[in-house]
Design a protein around this motif. Structure first.
Motif, PDB file in Angstrom:
ATOM      1  N   PHE A 411      31.886  20.523 115.671  1.00  0.00           N
ATOM      2  CA  PHE A 411      31.806  21.107 117.011  1.00  0.00           C
ATOM      3  C   PHE A 411      32.168  20.056 118.052  1.00  0.00           C
ATOM      4  O   PHE A 411      32.161  18.850 117.782  1.00  0.00           O
ATOM      5  CB  PHE A 411      30.433  21.730 117.297  1.00  0.00           C
ATOM      6  CG  PHE A 411      29.299  20.756 117.488  1.00  0.00           C
ATOM      7  CD1 PHE A 411      29.019  20.205 118.732  1.00  0.00           C
ATOM      8  CD2 PHE A 411      28.484  20.403 116.414  1.00  0.00           C
ATOM      9  CE1 PHE A 411      27.957  19.329 118.915  1.00  0.00           C
ATOM     10  CE2 PHE A 411      27.425  19.514 116.576  1.00  0.00           C
ATOM     11  CZ  PHE A 411      27.165  18.979 117.833  1.00  0.00           C
ATOM     12  N   ASN A 412      32.504  20.538 119.230  1.00  0.00           N
ATOM     13  CA  ASN A 412      32.905  19.658 120.327  1.00  0.00           C
ATOM     14  C   ASN A 412      31.723  19.432 121.252  1.00  0.00           C
ATOM     15  O   ASN A 412      31.232  20.370 121.887  1.00  0.00           O
ATOM     16  CB  ASN A 412      34.074  20.281 121.097  1.00  0.00           C
ATOM     17  CG  ASN A 412      34.730  19.303 122.050  1.00  0.00           C
ATOM     18  OD1 ASN A 412      34.533  18.105 121.937  1.00  0.00           O
ATOM     19  ND2 ASN A 412      35.509  19.808 122.977  1.00  0.00           N
ATOM     20  N   LEU A 413      31.262  18.195 121.323  1.00  0.00           N
ATOM     21  CA  LEU A 413      30.270  17.824 122.336  1.00  0.00           C
ATOM     22  C   LEU A 413      31.064  17.496 123.596  1.00  0.00           C
ATOM     23  O   LEU A 413      31.509  16.371 123.800  1.00  0.00           O
ATOM     24  CB  LEU A 413      29.437  16.629 121.891  1.00  0.00           C
ATOM     25  CG  LEU A 413      28.365  16.200 122.895  1.00  0.00           C
ATOM     26  CD1 LEU A 413      27.250  17.224 122.953  1.00  0.00           C
ATOM     27  CD2 LEU A 413      27.810  14.823 122.564  1.00  0.00           C
ATOM     28  N   SER A 414      31.250  18.500 124.435  1.00  0.00           N
ATOM     29  CA  SER A 414      32.203  18.380 125.540  1.00  0.00           C
ATOM     30  C   SER A 414      31.675  17.604 126.730  1.00  0.00           C
ATOM     31  O   SER A 414      32.439  17.236 127.617  1.00  0.00           O
ATOM     32  CB  SER A 414      32.646  19.778 126.002  1.00  0.00           C
ATOM     33  OG  SER A 414      31.519  20.566 126.326  1.00  0.00           O
ATOM     34  N   GLY A 415      30.367  17.325 126.771  1.00  0.00           N
ATOM     35  CA  GLY A 415      29.847  16.580 127.906  1.00  0.00           C
ATOM     36  C   GLY A 415      28.368  16.240 127.753  1.00  0.00           C
ATOM     37  O   GLY A 415      27.636  16.925 127.034  1.00  0.00           O
ATOM     38  N   HIS A 416      27.929  15.162 128.412  1.00  0.00           N
ATOM     39  CA  HIS A 416      26.504  14.823 128.402  1.00  0.00           C
ATOM     40  C   HIS A 416      25.784  15.531 129.536  1.00  0.00           C
ATOM     41  O   HIS A 416      26.401  16.048 130.474  1.00  0.00           O
ATOM     42  CB  HIS A 416      26.285  13.305 128.447  1.00  0.00           C
ATOM     43  CG  HIS A 416      26.730  12.634 129.714  1.00  0.00           C
ATOM     44  ND1 HIS A 416      26.234  12.951 130.964  1.00  0.00           N
ATOM     45  CD2 HIS A 416      27.625  11.632 129.929  1.00  0.00           C
ATOM     46  CE1 HIS A 416      26.776  12.194 131.884  1.00  0.00           C
ATOM     47  NE2 HIS A 416      27.652  11.381 131.285  1.00  0.00           N
ATOM     48  N   GLY A 417      24.456  15.537 129.453  1.00  0.00           N
ATOM     49  CA  GLY A 417      23.651  16.264 130.438  1.00  0.00           C
ATOM     50  C   GLY A 417      22.859  15.380 131.373  1.00  0.00           C
ATOM     51  O   GLY A 417      21.875  15.833 131.963  1.00  0.00           O
ATOM     52  N   LEU A 418      23.283  14.140 131.540  1.00  0.00           N
ATOM     53  CA  LEU A 418      22.483  13.221 132.347  1.00  0.00           C
ATOM     54  C   LEU A 418      22.479  13.576 133.830  1.00  0.00           C
ATOM     55  O   LEU A 418      21.619  13.105 134.575  1.00  0.00           O
ATOM     56  CB  LEU A 418      22.989  11.783 132.152  1.00  0.00           C
ATOM     57  CG  LEU A 418      22.905  11.261 130.707  1.00  0.00           C
ATOM     58  CD1 LEU A 418      23.380   9.824 130.624  1.00  0.00           C
ATOM     59  CD2 LEU A 418      21.489  11.395 130.159  1.00  0.00           C
ATOM     60  N   ILE A 419      23.442  14.402 134.252  1.00  0.00           N
ATOM     61  CA  ILE A 419      23.432  14.885 135.641  1.00  0.00           C
ATOM     62  C   ILE A 419      22.862  16.302 135.700  1.00  0.00           C
ATOM     63  O   ILE A 419      22.871  16.950 136.739  1.00  0.00           O
ATOM     64  CB  ILE A 419      24.865  14.866 136.236  1.00  0.00           C
ATOM     65  CG1 ILE A 419      25.528  13.519 135.992  1.00  0.00           C
ATOM     66  CG2 ILE A 419      24.862  15.130 137.735  1.00  0.00           C
ATOM     67  CD1 ILE A 419      24.877  12.366 136.707  1.00  0.00           C
ATOM     68  N   ASP A 420      22.351  16.782 134.575  1.00  0.00           N
ATOM     69  CA  ASP A 420      21.825  18.155 134.495  1.00  0.00           C
ATOM     70  C   ASP A 420      20.316  18.169 134.248  1.00  0.00           C
ATOM     71  O   ASP A 420      19.773  19.169 133.790  1.00  0.00           O
ATOM     72  CB  ASP A 420      22.516  18.913 133.358  1.00  0.00           C
ATOM     73  CG  ASP A 420      24.008  19.065 133.568  1.00  0.00           C
ATOM     74  OD1 ASP A 420      24.395  19.840 134.456  1.00  0.00           O
ATOM     75  OD2 ASP A 420      24.787  18.398 132.860  1.00  0.00           O
TER      76      ASP A 420
END
Length: 453
Positions: A411-420
């Motif tokens: 699967f594609n981990l398309s982005g981190h959530g540190l701004i979420d």
């Protein structure tokens, strides 16, 4: 000792993007002029897009399109990205499945979006364009284009979906740090925005609305072009560097995926991870499942209708053949802002129509459950968008456990959530809920499209 990360060298960055349309037996239907209903040609798009991007959009014959050296040099800032074996997640699930993820969160802006932002900014600059406009949902695309615009000396205006503008203030700050102007959409700065606010004063926006505003500003500003982060063919093209790298890395791991999964909003990261693998299914009959994971609150692929529709809310764009919930669809204010889009791109829609891929819808609470399990086992807090792919991968891994079968899942981990983290805070506080649409809600919206063709 088992290998955790599979790493490529800078020389392994792809030298060409993969254009899947060239290999499709059933080509995507043409996009149409909404007034004449006649198919558009590349030159018809020149007023809106950089000319090379317009040509890429219409190209259905060349399977490989060379990546300019200047773009590859910029890619070296963060590419190649790692392929990671999710041993911790496998252990927690007690599954015989082998789970891998392509970690696109390592880019300077924390997501895959920079793959196309760099390319689009380059082609605009090469043409002599000085100003560009765009829209953004969660802010990942806006952040990526802000970085790319500054790198190539372009001025950028970003229309950010209003609910995300307030939910994700730090993404807005990132864009402003790179020098972009950020406007909450709908706004009073365009006719499209004013019309929507007049009709719906408390409307919190959608990607369709933001696209309308960005297109309008581009068409009214001298030496200005519109750019976008998903849906259209040239964006999918640029993102294929993800899957092309992943192919080499899966070979390093001595495995080949049985299942490839990407979250789905307009299709950029899903296409990026899946199209290079799909080409073996198209050309060689390779037995591989391709799965798009979308929100249950915005289910265009699983519950939408295949037909021509506008790409934006105001009806400024050409008519696109797509699975759609209707361009007037107002999505729920879920935290996966990048997935709150009413339609799918023409290539993905045709692939879905031809049963060459699947789609699943995931409830919001299930995505956060999956995200926290991933964080606890793999150490990475994922973006809410990416968590849809994680949830789908977990579901497939649990099927393997039930059936006692060993499959390889990518699967594609398309982005981190540190701004979420505000979204995680709400989830952990019990303040988030699921939102699903009734058949009546979907049908009512789709009925309004009957007059388009």
């Amino acid at each position: 000792m088992s290998t955790k990360k599979f790493l490529l060298q800078e020389k392994d960055i792809p030298t060409a993007w993969y254009n899947i349309a060239a290999d499709m037996k059933n080509k995507p239907l043409p996009i149409l002029n909404p007034k004449t209903k006649e198919p558009l040609h590349a030159e018809d798009l020149y007023p809106l897009f950089a000319e090379e991007l317009a040509r890429q959009e219409m190209n259905q014959t060349d399977a490989w399109i060379e990546i300019p050296e200047e773009v590859r040099d910029m890619y070296k800032i963060w590419r190649p990205t790692p392929l990671v074996r999710a041993y911790g997640l496998e252990k927690a699930l007690d599954t015989p499945a082998h789970i891998y993820f392509k970690n696109e969160s390592v880019s300077p802006v924390g997501s895959h979006k920079l793959n196309s932002a760099i390319a689009q900014a380059y082609f605009c600059k090469k043409q002599g364009v000085t100003n560009i406009t765009t829209e953004t949902g969660a802010g990942q695309w806006g952040a990526a284009l802000s970085f790319a615009a500054k790198a190539f000396g372009l001025e950028l205006a970003v229309y950010m979906v209003k609910v995300s503008y307030h939910q994700k203030p730090y993404r807005r700050s990132i864009m402003q740090s790179y020098g972009a102007e950020v406007i909450a959409s709908p706004s009073m700065s365009t006719r499209a925005g004013r019309d929507i606010i007049t009709k719906h004063p408390n409307y919190q926006g959608s990607l369709g609305t933001a696209i309308s505003e960005a297109v309008e500003l581009a068409m009214q500003t001298p030496n200005c072009k519109y750019t976008l982060g998903s849906v259209l063919n040239h964006v999918m093209l640029h993102q294929t560097v993800i899957g092309l790298e992943a192919e080499k890395q899966m070979e390093m791991a001595g495995e080949y995926p049985d299942i490839v999964i990407g979250c789905f909003g307009g299709g950029s990261n899903f296409s990026g991870i899946s199209f290079p693998f799909l080409r073996h299914k198209l050309n060689e009959g390779k037995d591989i499942r391709i799965i798009a994971a979308e929100p249950a609150s915005c289910p265009k692929l699983t519950r939408g209708q295949f037909q021509y529709d506008f790409g934006d809310e105001a009806g400024y764009t050409p008519l696109i053949p797509m699975y759609t919930l209707g361009h007037n669809f107002a999505p729920a204010n879920i935290h996966a802002g990048g997935l709150r889009y009413h339609g799918a791109g023409s290539i993905v829609s045709q692939l879905k129509k031809d049963n060459l891929m699947e789609a699943v819808d995931i409830k919001q609470l299930d995505t956060f459950n999956a995200a926290l399990l991933f964080a606890k086992t793999e150490g990475i807090i994922p973006a809410p968008e990416s968590s849809h792919a994680i949830a789908a991968a977990i579901n497939e891994a649990l099927v393997c456990k039930e059936e006692g079968t060993q499959k390889t899942i990518l699967f594609n981990l398309s982005g981190h959530g540190l701004i979420d983290m505000a979204a995680y805070d709400q989830y952990l506080s019990g303040d988030l809920s699921n939102h699903e649409l009734s058949d009546d809600e979907i049908g009512k919206n789709l009925n309004e499209l009957e007059h388009l063709i």
